[in-house]
Design an enzyme around this catalytic site. Structure first.
Site, short mmCIF file in Angstrom:
data_model
loop_
_atom_site.label_atom_id
_atom_site.label_comp_id
_atom_site.label_asym_id
_atom_site.label_seq_id
_atom_site.Cartn_x
_atom_site.Cartn_y
_atom_site.Cartn_z
N THR A 40 0.84 -1.19 0.00
CA THR A 40 0.00 0.00 0.00
C THR A 40 0.88 1.24 0.00
O THR A 40 1.66 1.44 0.92
CB THR A 40 -0.89 0.04 1.25
OG1 THR A 40 -1.60 -1.18 1.34
CG2 THR A 40 -1.87 1.19 1.19
N GLN A 41 0.77 2.05 -1.04
CA GLN A 41 1.56 3.27 -1.09
C GLN A 41 0.67 4.50 -0.98
O GLN A 41 1.15 5.59 -0.79
CB GLN A 41 2.37 3.35 -2.38
CG GLN A 41 3.35 2.22 -2.55
CD GLN A 41 4.47 2.26 -1.53
OE1 GLN A 41 4.81 3.31 -1.01
NE2 GLN A 41 5.05 1.11 -1.22
#
Lengths: 259, 235
Positions: A40-41
């Site tokens: 998850t960025q």
């Protein structure tokens, strides 16, 4: 079939995938094992501000019901508050999927606790500290749960409890808390009314301060929704109200001229 | 390896097919300042109680001073997430030591342990700046300061945190009597040290955005510990 020399087609499986693998057109993409590992960025479906205020004998937390997909108001009626038990509720802003993940774990923990049938009930501090460890551990793995979480609770012995924890594991307690856009817009308003009230709110004052802030946020925060839920935790228990619409007044709008 | 493949397939720095790489930053700076001063028979540890992030003040009453044992205190600032984890880890280690040795850990032993704990995370550090204050086995006050990866040194006075670069020269001058000629080196008393620390924090609050709200002062002597709170500017 025998090889027919340079004029015939290459054997059917030449350069093809191993059995059970997908075909990889040369030059178009790389096998997933060769790519950088992805986590998850950024959040995808997001909730905006959550507000929390303590009052004498309890705590109130509030969040609107909008799930945004970037600038799109994607889901207009989703709950971002969770009643944990009769003493604790939490509210989350940030990635909605991560909130659902946390919600599922907490619900399972509470259910496991009920099966023991010993009348034990997680205290506000316990939930807050636990969340702190969960979020800190995930950030340490560089795979964060992308949320700002407010924990509100009331315990007969410990009194009102309002805590905050974010995706990095930064955590603290305070008499008024706001996350996201609300930390810029609502938190100063909440602090002002709380401090001018001698650092003491009644339940009604807390609720009206929340309502005022939710209205200001609806006017000013482009990712806010027009109805909000409230969780009230007192010695009598914890209840999450059904979504309440925010009244607005746009009379002034026709006088606004853009030159 | 992916980079080499990419270069082989797309010589002109094309980015098609590869994810854009921007990294999640696992740190933040929550500000704050701590000061430790050791005298002949005392140690004082002080820190402001503001917890901030960028232009936001999260909390006005989160102390940076943590009690480790009856006579050892830890002042810690930097990244609050690591601060919480580090203090929890230290408390666990201290409890284990107590159970194994049937005595509390000494201030000097804690000072070495803290260094080891910090260096253990040399390549993903606890982003915390620590000052340890206590009474050593001879009954004298002692101060140890640390960097994020466990380099540490014993001092008689030290400042860490966002306003440290403002406070340290002042302490050098007023406590260490440095850069002065013909000065009479009077031994520091508890009262003078406490007054100096208050003044030093009042000045730091004027100049440093991340320092303020209130000052938590812990005075450790062999007779016991006293804790005080002193209001600072809240803007």
């Amino acid at each position: 079939m025998a090889d027919g020399g340079q004029f015939s087609a290459a054997p059917f499986w030449q350069n093809g995938p191993s059995p059970g693998q997908f075909y990889n057109t040369p030059g178009t993409n790389l096998a997933s094992s060769q790519l950088p590992r992805t986590y998850t960025q950024q959040p995808i479906v997001t909730g905006t501000s959550v507000l929390g205020v303590t009052f004498t004998g309890g705590v109130v937390i509030a969040a609107d019901t909008l799930g945004s997909y970037g600038s799109l108001a994607r889901f207009r009626d989703i709950s971002r508050l969770l009643k944990v038990n009769e003493k604790v509720a939490i509210g989350a802003s940030g990635d909605y999927a991560d909130f659902q993940f946390i919600r599922d774990i907490i619900n399972q923990k509470v259910l496991d606790g009920k099966c023991l049938n010993d009348n034990y009930c997680y205290s506000p501090v316990a939930i807050h500290t636990w969340l702190t460890r969960i979020l800190y551990n995930r950030r340490t793995k560089i795979n964060p749960l992308w949320n700002n979480i407010i924990v509100g609770g009331y315990d007969e012995n410990e009194g009102s409890y309002l805590g905050y924890v974010d995706k990095l594991g930064v955590a603290y307690q305070a008499p008024t808390i706001a996350t996201g856009y609300g930390s810029y817009i609502a938190q100063p308003l909440l602090r002002q009314s709380y401090e001018s009230n001698n650092n003491n709110f009644t339940e009604e004052q807390a609720l009206s301060a929340i309502e005022r802030c939710m209205r200001v946020l609806l006017y000013r925060d482009g990712r806010s929704g027009n109805q909000y839920e409230v969780a009230i935790i007192t010695k009598d228990g914890c209840q999450v109200t059904s979504p309440k619409p925010i009244s607005t007044n746009w009379d002034i709008a026709e006088y606004v001229k853009y030159v | 390896m992916a980079a080499e493949l990419k270069k082989a397939i797309y010589p002109e720095n094309a980015t098609i097919g590869l994810p854009t790489q921007h990294r999640f930053d696992p740190y933040t700076l929550n500000g704050g300042t701590i000061v430790g001063v050791a005298g002949d028979n005392f140690a004082i540890l002080a820190g402001d109680t503001r917890l901030s992030e960028g232009f936001m003040i999260h909390s006005r009453d989160t102390s940076k001073i943590y009690k480790l044992t009856e006579k050892t205190f830890l002042g810690t600032c930097g990244f609050q997430g690591d601060v919480l984890t580090l203090t929890r880890l230290l408390n666990a280690r201290l409890t284990m030591y107590e159970f194994e040795h049937r005595k509390k850990m000494s201030s000097t032993a804690i000072s070495q342990m803290l260094s080891t704990v910090l260096y253990y995370r040399r390549f993903f550090p606890y982003y915390t700046f620590n000052i340890l204050a206590g009474i050593d086995t001879d009954g004298k006050g002692c101060i140890y300061s640390y960097d994020a990866v466990g380099n540490y040194e014993k001092h008689t006075y030290h400042a860490s945190g966002t306003a440290s670069s403002m406070l340290q020269p002042l302490l050098d001058n007023q406590v260490g009597y440095l850069n002065q000629e013909g000065v009479r080196r009077v031994p520091l008393t508890i009262d003078k040290a406490r007054t100096l620390i208050k003044d030093v924090f009042i000045s730091a609050t004027e100049r440093d955005m991340y320092t303020g709200d209130s000052l938590h002062i812990v005075t450790i002597t062999s007779d016991g510990v006293t804790e005080d709170h002193f209001p600072l500017r809240r803007d």
